[in-house]
Design a protein around this motif. Structure first.
Motif, short mmCIF file in Angstrom:
data_model
loop_
_atom_site.label_atom_id
_atom_site.label_comp_id
_atom_site.label_asym_id
_atom_site.label_seq_id
_atom_site.Cartn_x
_atom_site.Cartn_y
_atom_site.Cartn_z
N ILE A 160 4.67 -2.79 0.51
CA ILE A 160 5.95 -3.41 0.84
C ILE A 160 6.92 -2.36 1.37
N ARG A 161 7.00 -1.20 0.70
CA ARG A 161 7.92 -0.14 1.13
C ARG A 161 7.58 0.38 2.52
N GLY A 162 6.29 0.50 2.82
CA GLY A 162 5.87 1.09 4.09
C GLY A 162 5.76 0.10 5.24
N ALA A 163 5.84 -1.20 4.95
CA ALA A 163 5.62 -2.20 6.00
C ALA A 163 6.80 -2.34 6.95
N GLY A 164 7.94 -1.75 6.61
CA GLY A 164 9.10 -1.80 7.50
C GLY A 164 9.48 -3.22 7.86
N VAL A 165 9.54 -3.52 9.15
CA VAL A 165 9.95 -4.85 9.60
C VAL A 165 8.91 -5.91 9.25
N THR A 212 5.59 -10.12 6.01
CA THR A 212 4.17 -10.29 6.31
C THR A 212 3.33 -9.66 5.21
N ALA A 213 3.72 -8.47 4.76
CA ALA A 213 3.00 -7.79 3.69
C ALA A 213 3.03 -8.62 2.40
N ARG A 214 4.20 -9.14 2.05
CA ARG A 214 4.31 -9.99 0.85
C ARG A 214 3.44 -11.23 0.98
N LYS A 215 3.43 -11.81 2.16
CA LYS A 215 2.61 -13.00 2.41
C LYS A 215 1.13 -12.69 2.19
N PHE A 216 0.66 -11.57 2.76
CA PHE A 216 -0.75 -11.21 2.62
C PHE A 216 -1.09 -10.82 1.18
N LEU A 217 -0.19 -10.16 0.50
CA LEU A 217 -0.43 -9.86 -0.91
C LEU A 217 -0.62 -11.17 -1.68
N ALA A 218 0.26 -12.12 -1.46
CA ALA A 218 0.16 -13.42 -2.16
C ALA A 218 -1.13 -14.14 -1.78
N GLU A 219 -1.46 -14.16 -0.51
CA GLU A 219 -2.68 -14.85 -0.06
C GLU A 219 -3.95 -14.23 -0.64
N ASN A 220 -3.86 -12.96 -1.01
CA ASN A 220 -5.02 -12.27 -1.57
C ASN A 220 -4.96 -12.14 -3.09
N GLY A 221 -4.16 -13.00 -3.72
CA GLY A 221 -4.13 -13.05 -5.18
C GLY A 221 -3.17 -12.11 -5.85
N LEU A 222 -2.23 -11.53 -5.09
CA LEU A 222 -1.26 -10.59 -5.64
C LEU A 222 0.17 -11.05 -5.36
N GLN A 230 -8.57 -3.94 -7.12
CA GLN A 230 -8.58 -3.16 -5.88
C GLN A 230 -9.02 -4.01 -4.70
N GLN A 231 -9.99 -4.90 -4.90
CA GLN A 231 -10.49 -5.66 -3.76
C GLN A 231 -9.39 -6.55 -3.16
N ALA A 232 -8.50 -7.08 -4.01
CA ALA A 232 -7.39 -7.89 -3.48
C ALA A 232 -6.46 -7.03 -2.63
N TRP A 233 -6.25 -5.80 -3.04
CA TRP A 233 -5.41 -4.89 -2.26
C TRP A 233 -6.10 -4.52 -0.95
N LEU A 234 -7.40 -4.25 -1.01
CA LEU A 234 -8.16 -3.94 0.21
C LEU A 234 -8.16 -5.12 1.17
N ASP A 235 -8.27 -6.33 0.63
CA ASP A 235 -8.21 -7.53 1.48
C ASP A 235 -6.84 -7.64 2.16
N THR A 236 -5.79 -7.23 1.46
CA THR A 236 -4.45 -7.22 2.04
C THR A 236 -4.38 -6.21 3.19
N PHE A 237 -4.96 -5.03 2.99
CA PHE A 237 -5.01 -4.04 4.07
C PHE A 237 -5.73 -4.60 5.29
N ARG A 238 -6.85 -5.26 5.08
CA ARG A 238 -7.61 -5.82 6.20
C ARG A 238 -6.74 -6.83 6.97
N ALA A 239 -6.05 -7.70 6.23
CA ALA A 239 -5.20 -8.71 6.87
C ALA A 239 -4.06 -8.05 7.64
N LEU A 240 -3.44 -7.03 7.05
CA LEU A 240 -2.35 -6.32 7.74
C LEU A 240 -2.85 -5.62 9.00
#
Length: 192
Positions: A22-27, A31-41, A54-64
């Protein structure tokens, strides 16, 4: 192992580390919050005492990466040193670069046990490593063997170098193996 896939079962990441997304996603924070939520976070706590798969976080990275590209992953990586736990005795760029692997393990756990115990110096396995391959007075070479995207790793290495050197450069070695291409590791050259 390619990026975005856990190396082992039972791996978790602490909340303060995940908040770097969230801190690094800037503008792209929404979108980052949305992908975190969509991946169970959906409700990550900004805490070293809260742990998430960790896999939920990695899935968020993939989506971002697919939605906004690697530059945002680089910026997220640059935020990691602000959020994650690092050994307090770090005073030089050489020590900072050498500490990345320890910090990496301090912010992950497996089956409920943190992967680095500072009291004993014991390091657990299951997430890979950041290895200093070569270190000189004005340069270093690091290899990242883990599940995270290379742009994210380059951001972490850059932020650690910038803490202790003026205008360092960090370059991904495009001629070496790369996780983007399905290899197990990426190599980074640091100059200061």
């Amino acid at each position: 192992m390619a990026q975005f896939e856990c190396f082992a079962e039972g791996i978790e990441v602490n909340g303060q580390t995940i908040w770097s997304v969230i801190r690094g996603a800037g503008v792209f924070q929404n979108t980052a919050r949305k992908f975190l939520a969509e991946n169970g976070l959906p409700d990550v706590k900004d805490s070293g005492d809260a742990w998430y798969p960790q896999q939920a976080w990695l899935d968020t990275f993939r989506a971002l990466k697919e939605a906004v590209g690697p530059k945002t992953l680089f910026l997220i990586g640059k935020k990691i040193p602000e959020s994650a736990e690092f050994p307090p005795e770090i005073q030089t760029i050489q020590a900072a670069l050498g500490s990345i692997d320890v910090a990496f393990h301090m912010n992950h756990r497996r089956d409920g046990k943190v992967l680095f115990d500072p009291a004993t110096g014991t390091m657990g396995e299951g997430i890979g490593h950041y290895q200093v391959v070569e270190m000189n007075d004005r340069s270093a070479t690091l290899r990242g063997h883990n599940s995270y995207p290379c742009a994210f790793d380059r951001g972490i290495v850059t932020a650690m170098a910038e803490r202790f050197a003026t205008a360092p450069t960090v370059e991904h070695d495009d001629g070496a193996p790369c996780r983007e291409k399905g290899d197990d590791s990426c190599t980074y050259h640091v100059r200061w």
